[in-house]
Design an enzyme around this catalytic site. Structure first.
Site, PDB file in Angstrom:
ATOM      1  N   CYS A  76       0.755  -1.333  -0.107  1.00  0.00           N
ATOM      2  CA  CYS A  76       0.053  -0.506  -0.084  1.00  0.00           C
ATOM      3  C   CYS A  76       0.715   1.416  -0.470  1.00  0.00           C
ATOM      4  N   CYS A  81      -1.343   1.749  -2.869  1.00  0.00           N
ATOM      5  CA  CYS A  81      -2.966   2.831  -2.523  1.00  0.00           C
ATOM      6  C   CYS A  81      -1.676   4.390  -2.723  1.00  0.00           C
ATOM      7  N   LYS A  84      -0.332   5.701  -6.279  1.00  0.00           N
ATOM      8  CA  LYS A  84      -1.388   5.601  -7.414  1.00  0.00           C
ATOM      9  C   LYS A  84      -1.790   6.855  -6.528  1.00  0.00           C
ATOM     10  N   TYR A 218      -8.672  -3.810 -11.792  1.00  0.00           N
ATOM     11  CA  TYR A 218      -8.309  -2.223 -10.561  1.00  0.00           C
ATOM     12  C   TYR A 218      -7.152  -1.501 -11.675  1.00  0.00           C
ATOM     13  N   GLU A 222      -6.394   2.027 -13.089  1.00  0.00           N
ATOM     14  CA  GLU A 222      -6.079   3.033 -12.471  1.00  0.00           C
ATOM     15  C   GLU A 222      -5.178   3.328 -13.255  1.00  0.00           C
ATOM     16  N   HIS A 487     -26.913  20.378  -0.378  1.00  0.00           N
ATOM     17  CA  HIS A 487     -26.345  21.139  -1.494  1.00  0.00           C
ATOM     18  C   HIS A 487     -26.001  22.209  -2.026  1.00  0.00           C
ATOM     19  N   GLU A 492     -25.311  13.921  -3.067  1.00  0.00           N
ATOM     20  CA  GLU A 492     -27.097  14.489  -2.352  1.00  0.00           C
ATOM     21  C   GLU A 492     -27.785  13.622  -3.682  1.00  0.00           C
TER      22      GLU A 492
HETATM   23  P1  FAD Z   1       1.696  -5.889   2.105  1.00  0.00           P
HETATM   24  O1  FAD Z   1       1.355  -4.579   2.120  1.00  0.00           O
HETATM   25  O2  FAD Z   1       2.084  -6.809   0.270  1.00  0.00           O
HETATM   26  O3  FAD Z   1       2.388  -6.169   2.712  1.00  0.00           O
HETATM   27  C1  FAD Z   1       2.821  -7.448   3.007  1.00  0.00           C
HETATM   28  C2  FAD Z   1       5.079  -7.486   3.318  1.00  0.00           C
HETATM   29  O4  FAD Z   1       4.766  -8.519   4.005  1.00  0.00           O
HETATM   30  C3  FAD Z   1       5.526  -6.999   2.030  1.00  0.00           C
HETATM   31  O5  FAD Z   1       6.074  -5.686   2.296  1.00  0.00           O
HETATM   32  C4  FAD Z   1       6.347  -8.027   1.799  1.00  0.00           C
HETATM   33  O6  FAD Z   1       8.019  -7.545   1.271  1.00  0.00           O
HETATM   34  C5  FAD Z   1       6.854  -8.671   3.256  1.00  0.00           C
HETATM   35  N1  FAD Z   1       7.311 -10.368   2.838  1.00  0.00           N
HETATM   36  C6  FAD Z   1       6.722 -11.205   2.107  1.00  0.00           C
HETATM   37  N2  FAD Z   1       7.284 -12.234   2.334  1.00  0.00           N
HETATM   38  C7  FAD Z   1       8.197 -11.926   3.367  1.00  0.00           C
HETATM   39  C8  FAD Z   1       8.796 -13.027   4.619  1.00  0.00           C
HETATM   40  N3  FAD Z   1       8.523 -14.227   3.656  1.00  0.00           N
HETATM   41  N4  FAD Z   1       9.732 -12.368   5.395  1.00  0.00           N
HETATM   42  C9  FAD Z   1       9.500 -11.120   5.637  1.00  0.00           C
HETATM   43  N5  FAD Z   1       8.426 -10.391   4.720  1.00  0.00           N
HETATM   44  C10 FAD Z   1       8.090 -10.781   3.913  1.00  0.00           C
HETATM   45  N6  FAD Z   1      -5.868  -1.431  -1.178  1.00  0.00           N
HETATM   46  C11 FAD Z   1      -6.678  -0.485  -1.284  1.00  0.00           C
HETATM   47  O7  FAD Z   1      -7.519  -0.204   0.183  1.00  0.00           O
HETATM   48  N7  FAD Z   1      -6.923   0.968  -1.862  1.00  0.00           N
HETATM   49  C12 FAD Z   1      -6.169   1.149  -2.656  1.00  0.00           C
HETATM   50  O8  FAD Z   1      -6.444   2.107  -3.327  1.00  0.00           O
HETATM   51  C13 FAD Z   1      -5.679   0.171  -3.495  1.00  0.00           C
HETATM   52  N8  FAD Z   1      -4.641   0.443  -4.487  1.00  0.00           N
HETATM   53  C14 FAD Z   1      -3.754  -0.409  -4.529  1.00  0.00           C
HETATM   54  C15 FAD Z   1      -2.569  -0.407  -5.916  1.00  0.00           C
HETATM   55  C16 FAD Z   1      -1.815  -1.459  -6.680  1.00  0.00           C
HETATM   56  C17 FAD Z   1      -0.744  -0.835  -7.528  1.00  0.00           C
HETATM   57  C18 FAD Z   1      -1.813  -2.376  -6.063  1.00  0.00           C
HETATM   58  C19 FAD Z   1      -0.677  -3.355  -6.250  1.00  0.00           C
HETATM   59  C20 FAD Z   1      -2.517  -2.631  -4.319  1.00  0.00           C
HETATM   60  C21 FAD Z   1      -3.059  -1.668  -4.451  1.00  0.00           C
HETATM   61  N9  FAD Z   1      -3.863  -1.963  -2.970  1.00  0.00           N
HETATM   62  C22 FAD Z   1      -5.499  -1.055  -2.980  1.00  0.00           C
HETATM   63  C23 FAD Z   1      -4.160  -3.232  -2.187  1.00  0.00           C
HETATM   64  C24 FAD Z   1      -3.645  -3.203  -0.504  1.00  0.00           C
HETATM   65  O9  FAD Z   1      -2.638  -2.469  -1.397  1.00  0.00           O
HETATM   66  C25 FAD Z   1      -3.144  -4.624  -0.272  1.00  0.00           C
HETATM   67  O10 FAD Z   1      -4.861  -4.998   0.073  1.00  0.00           O
HETATM   68  C26 FAD Z   1      -2.022  -4.420   0.734  1.00  0.00           C
HETATM   69  O11 FAD Z   1      -1.358  -3.777   0.692  1.00  0.00           O
HETATM   70  C27 FAD Z   1      -2.154  -5.871   1.353  1.00  0.00           C
HETATM   71  O12 FAD Z   1      -1.698  -5.348   2.672  1.00  0.00           O
HETATM   72  P2  FAD Z   1      -0.654  -7.088   3.490  1.00  0.00           P
HETATM   73  O13 FAD Z   1      -0.415  -6.356   5.302  1.00  0.00           O
HETATM   74  O14 FAD Z   1      -1.385  -8.047   3.517  1.00  0.00           O
HETATM   75  O15 FAD Z   1       0.409  -8.105   3.201  1.00  0.00           O
HETATM   76  P1  NDP Z   2      -6.672  -9.141 -10.972  1.00  0.00           P
HETATM   77  O1  NDP Z   2      -7.005  -9.808 -10.411  1.00  0.00           O
HETATM   78  O2  NDP Z   2      -8.351  -8.856 -10.066  1.00  0.00           O
HETATM   79  O3  NDP Z   2      -7.450  -8.930 -12.359  1.00  0.00           O
HETATM   80  C1  NDP Z   2      -6.821  -9.227 -13.500  1.00  0.00           C
HETATM   81  C2  NDP Z   2      -6.211  -8.862 -14.523  1.00  0.00           C
HETATM   82  O4  NDP Z   2      -5.151  -9.526 -16.057  1.00  0.00           O
HETATM   83  C3  NDP Z   2      -8.042  -8.794 -15.632  1.00  0.00           C
HETATM   84  O5  NDP Z   2      -8.310  -8.307 -16.612  1.00  0.00           O
HETATM   85  C4  NDP Z   2      -6.991 -10.502 -16.354  1.00  0.00           C
HETATM   86  O6  NDP Z   2      -8.467 -10.709 -17.435  1.00  0.00           O
HETATM   87  C5  NDP Z   2      -6.062 -10.346 -16.944  1.00  0.00           C
HETATM   88  N1  NDP Z   2      -5.194 -11.819 -17.056  1.00  0.00           N
HETATM   89  C6  NDP Z   2      -5.274 -11.866 -16.443  1.00  0.00           C
HETATM   90  N2  NDP Z   2      -4.103 -13.107 -17.045  1.00  0.00           N
HETATM   91  C7  NDP Z   2      -3.658 -12.615 -18.236  1.00  0.00           C
HETATM   92  C8  NDP Z   2      -3.274 -12.605 -19.556  1.00  0.00           C
HETATM   93  N3  NDP Z   2      -2.538 -13.839 -19.475  1.00  0.00           N
HETATM   94  N4  NDP Z   2      -3.593 -12.556 -20.633  1.00  0.00           N
HETATM   95  C9  NDP Z   2      -4.235 -11.097 -20.057  1.00  0.00           C
HETATM   96  N5  NDP Z   2      -4.366 -10.574 -19.690  1.00  0.00           N
HETATM   97  C10 NDP Z   2      -4.409 -11.340 -17.916  1.00  0.00           C
HETATM   98  O7  NDP Z   2      -5.719  -8.138 -10.570  1.00  0.00           O
HETATM   99  P2  NDP Z   2      -5.277  -6.747 -10.625  1.00  0.00           P
HETATM  100  O8  NDP Z   2      -3.734  -6.859 -10.664  1.00  0.00           O
HETATM  101  O9  NDP Z   2      -6.187  -5.444 -11.190  1.00  0.00           O
HETATM  102  O10 NDP Z   2      -5.969  -6.259  -8.720  1.00  0.00           O
HETATM  103  C11 NDP Z   2      -5.109  -6.829  -7.807  1.00  0.00           C
HETATM  104  C12 NDP Z   2      -6.273  -7.027  -6.628  1.00  0.00           C
HETATM  105  O11 NDP Z   2      -5.450  -5.126  -6.045  1.00  0.00           O
HETATM  106  C13 NDP Z   2      -7.362  -6.287  -6.876  1.00  0.00           C
HETATM  107  O12 NDP Z   2      -8.199  -7.239  -6.293  1.00  0.00           O
HETATM  108  C14 NDP Z   2      -7.851  -5.506  -5.620  1.00  0.00           C
HETATM  109  O13 NDP Z   2      -8.366  -5.937  -4.833  1.00  0.00           O
HETATM  110  C15 NDP Z   2      -6.574  -4.811  -5.280  1.00  0.00           C
HETATM  111  N6  NDP Z   2      -6.289  -3.349  -5.561  1.00  0.00           N
HETATM  112  C16 NDP Z   2      -6.944  -1.919  -5.076  1.00  0.00           C
HETATM  113  C17 NDP Z   2      -7.307  -1.046  -5.472  1.00  0.00           C
HETATM  114  C18 NDP Z   2      -8.139  -0.337  -4.950  1.00  0.00           C
HETATM  115  O14 NDP Z   2      -8.749  -0.485  -3.851  1.00  0.00           O
HETATM  116  N7  NDP Z   2      -8.468   0.714  -5.626  1.00  0.00           N
HETATM  117  C19 NDP Z   2      -6.622  -0.992  -6.976  1.00  0.00           C
HETATM  118  C20 NDP Z   2      -5.369  -1.648  -7.264  1.00  0.00           C
HETATM  119  C21 NDP Z   2      -5.591  -2.901  -6.716  1.00  0.00           C
HETATM  120  P3  NDP Z   2      -9.385 -11.756 -17.521  1.00  0.00           P
HETATM  121  O15 NDP Z   2     -10.925 -10.453 -16.999  1.00  0.00           O
HETATM  122  O16 NDP Z   2     -10.018 -11.844 -18.988  1.00  0.00           O
HETATM  123  O17 NDP Z   2      -9.170 -12.954 -17.232  1.00  0.00           O
END
Ligand code: FAD
Ligand code: NDP
Length: 512
Positions: A76, A81, A84, A218, A222, A487, A492
């Site tokens: 995140c 998050c 982004k 997503y 985004e 408003h 609203e």
């Molecule tokens: P993480 O935050 O991934 O933390 C896991 C940590 O463990 C990492 O630092 C990793 O390096 C570490 N780790 C892994 N293996 C080991 C190990 N063996 N030993 C020690 N450390 C280790 N969610 C939202 O709610 N709103 C958003 O707008 C949003 N936008 C997103 C945009 C993007 C591009 C992405 C990729 C995700 C987004 N998410 C969003 C999803 C959100 O980031 C994740 O749901 C959240 O970070 C999950 O938290 P976590 O604690 O499960 O794991």
């Molecule tokens: P998703 O798993 O939601 O989507 C994967 C996408 O990749 C789908 O469109 C899928 O297509 C496509 N895809 C998968 N494999 C292939 C392939 N081999 N060739 C072409 N297309 C492929 O993943 P995201 O990475 O977008 O998001 C992961 C999670 O991260 C989300 O579920 C969300 O919970 C979290 N997140 C939250 C955000 C927020 O809260 N604003 C922002 C960003 C991430 P198809 O539909 O055809 O399977």
């Protein structure tokens, strides 16, 4: 689970497999070791420490396929998050600058963003958050270890520290909070070698230039949205449908609104190969699935947003008998009536790594805090995974709480579902004559109960957060439509909804 505070003996209602009873006379050095210092792990570690427990949290970032690494705080903070949302905001500022001419500001006709300035500012903010997390852990007496964790046995965590030393930590309880990482389809030639992911985008040293995003959920929408808004030539390759897991009417409106602003959607296309040409640009071959034709195009950056996979194979879970899903490799919870307990009694999993739960930061944080309260504070409150709101931060945001229209119809039958909807124009769009044709709201009702609320428009995330509380408290259609709006706001428009889809009447809001 019951906790007898006097003997500190933990008694489980049903004894799970591998159950072991342990008391305060055990030799463990820690009450809790958390593997993974992201949203969930840090929240759990801090909450446990506040309850006077001895806690360590391990965090280690394995470099991305392109070699990117970052600091403490997890996905995140570093590659999710936060960067982004900041880049989304930067892109919206471009729209605001263009609109401002109509509001009397003297700005040039053409404005340009500067990637180096933006990415440096974003990275500096992220680094300040990394530092803030370290300070918080120190202030809350949580031991932070920058090392890769795995299990030796259920009560021993092995740590390979970044300086190469190895340590064994004895602990009563352990939490797996290792998150998930981008999946790159390695069977596509050149994908791993040349393909970036969201782990790289925010830390790119050069401007992305002409960018292809592969995937249409997503992350692709985004990132594609803000890159296009920042002025980059942006294409999104869609294998099936955009935002497949969302309400399909809303998903299509989101995609159309992006297309209308210049993002190109390559629908029903899949990548075949990526090669580098003599000028260092990326030549992408892809197949159009509608006519089976193979096409070719050159890009500066290719980013895979093709889903996220768990990396649990280095944790030694199999040896402990911790069950993971064979496809996702995510950890199964739900043992002994505890949503986050694994098949080993003293080991829990939270956040993205937990099978079949939403991958969202607030979900990971809440689950971590509640788990610490149950383990050490005598609480019995379980995480409620229902009615979790979310927002897709596309240029026009899409916020949602509850279920899709398709799901409502399949669960309750079309005749029992009433959908109230409206196309509306945010007031601030009117003066610069901004296209508002994709600003849309719908409330899905079953009798008086609201099952889902969907909104596309500016600040949808802010609007839906408030309504999400109401829906969680059991909001009814009569309660919503009887409410008085504020408003002039976008929110609203939700309480003003009155036209049903069934009526066939024009849902366009006119006038004040
Ligand atoms: P993480 O935050 O991934 O933390 C896991 C940590 O463990 C990492 O630092 C990793 O390096 C570490 N780790 C892994 N293996 C080991 C190990 N063996 N030993 C020690 N450390 C280790 N969610 C939202 O709610 N709103 C958003 O707008 C949003 N936008 C997103 C945009 C993007 C591009 C992405 C990729 C995700 C987004 N998410 C969003 C999803 C959100 O980031 C994740 O749901 C959240 O970070 C999950 O938290 P976590 O604690 O499960 O794991
Ligand atoms: P998703 O798993 O939601 O989507 C994967 C996408 O990749 C789908 O469109 C899928 O297509 C496509 N895809 C998968 N494999 C292939 C392939 N081999 N060739 C072409 N297309 C492929 O993943 P995201 O990475 O977008 O998001 C992961 C999670 O991260 C989300 O579920 C969300 O919970 C979290 N997140 C939250 C955000 C927020 O809260 N604003 C922002 C960003 C991430 P198809 O539909 O055809 O399977």
């Amino acid at each position: 689970m019951f906790v007898n505070k006097h003997s500190r003996t933990f008694i489980f209602k049903r004894l799970p497999r591998n159950y072991r009873q342990f008391t305060s006379s055990s030799t463990e050095d820690y009450d809790l070791v958390v593997i993974g210092g992201g949203s969930g792990g840090l929240a759990c570690a801090k909450a446990a420490s506040q309850l006077q427990k001895k806690v360590a949290v391990l965090d280690f970032v394995t470099p991305s396929t392109q070699g990117t690494t970052w600091g403490l705080g997890g996905t995140c903070v570093n590659v999710g998050c936060i960067p982004k949302k900041l880049m989304h905001h930067a892109s919206l500022l471009g729209d605001a600058i263009r609109d401002s001419k109509a509001y009397g500001w003297n700005v040039p006709d053409e404005v340009q963003s500067d990637w180096t300035t933006l990415s440096t500012a974003v990275q500096n903010h992220v680094k300040s958050l990394n530092w803030g997390h370290r300070v918080q852990l120190r202030d809350k007496n949580v031991e932070y270890i920058n090392g890769l964790g795995s299990f030796k046995d259920p009560h021993t965590v092995r740590v390979k520290e970044s300086n190469g030393t190895e340590r064994l930590l004895k602990t009563r309880n352990a939490v797996i909070a290792v998150g998930v990482r981008p999946y790159v389809p390695s069977q596509i030639p050149g994908a791993v070698e040349y393909g970036a992911t969201s782990d790289d985008l925010f830390w790119l040293k050069k401007t992305p230039g002409k960018t292809l995003l592969i995937g249409a959920s997503y992350i692709a929408l985004e990132c594609g949205g803000f890159l296009n808004g920042l002025g980059f030539d942006t294409s999104i390759m869609v294998r099936s449908r955009p935002l497949k897991q969302f309400d399909q009417q809303m998903a299509e409106l989101v995609a159309e609104s992006m297309e209308s602003k210049g993002t190109r959607f390559l629908r029903k296309c899949v990548p075949v190969s990526i090669e580098k040409d003599s000028r260092g640009r990326l030549v992408v071959k892809y197949e159009d699935l509608t006519n089976r034709q193979t096409k070719e195009e050159v890009f500066d950056t290719v980013m895979f947003a093709t889903g996220r996979h768990a990396v649990t194979n280095n944790l030694n879970l199999e040896a402990l008998g911790i069950e993971v899903d064979q496809t996702t490799q995510k950890v199964f919870g739900g043992h002994s009536d505890d949503h986050e307990r694994t098949s080993v009694a003293n080991i829990y999993a939270i956040g993205d790594i937990l099978h079949n739960r939403p991958e969202l930061t607030p979900v990971a944080i809440k689950a971590g805090q509640l788990l610490a309260d149950r383990l050490f504070g005598g609480s019995q409150v379980q995480m409620d995974y229902n009615m979790i709101p979310t927002t897709v931060f596309t240029p026009l945001e899409y916020g949602v709480v509850g279920i899709s229209e398709e799901k409502a119809v399949s669960c309750h039958g079309e005749e029992n579902i009433e959908v109230y909807h409206a196309f509306y124009t945010p007031l601030e769009f009117a003066v610069p004559r901004r296209d508002a044709s994709h600003c849309y709201i719908k409330a899905i009702c079953f009798g008086d109960r609201i099952l889902g609320l969907h909104l596309i428009g500016p600040n949808a995330g802010e609007v839906i957060q408030g309504f999400a509380v109401a829906l969680r408290c059991g909001a009814t259609w009569s309660g919503l439509s009887g409410s008085v709006g504020i408003h002039p706001t976008t929110a609203e428009e939700v309480v003003k909804l009155h036209i049903t889809k069934r009526s066939g009447a024009d849902p366009t809001v006119t006038g004040c």
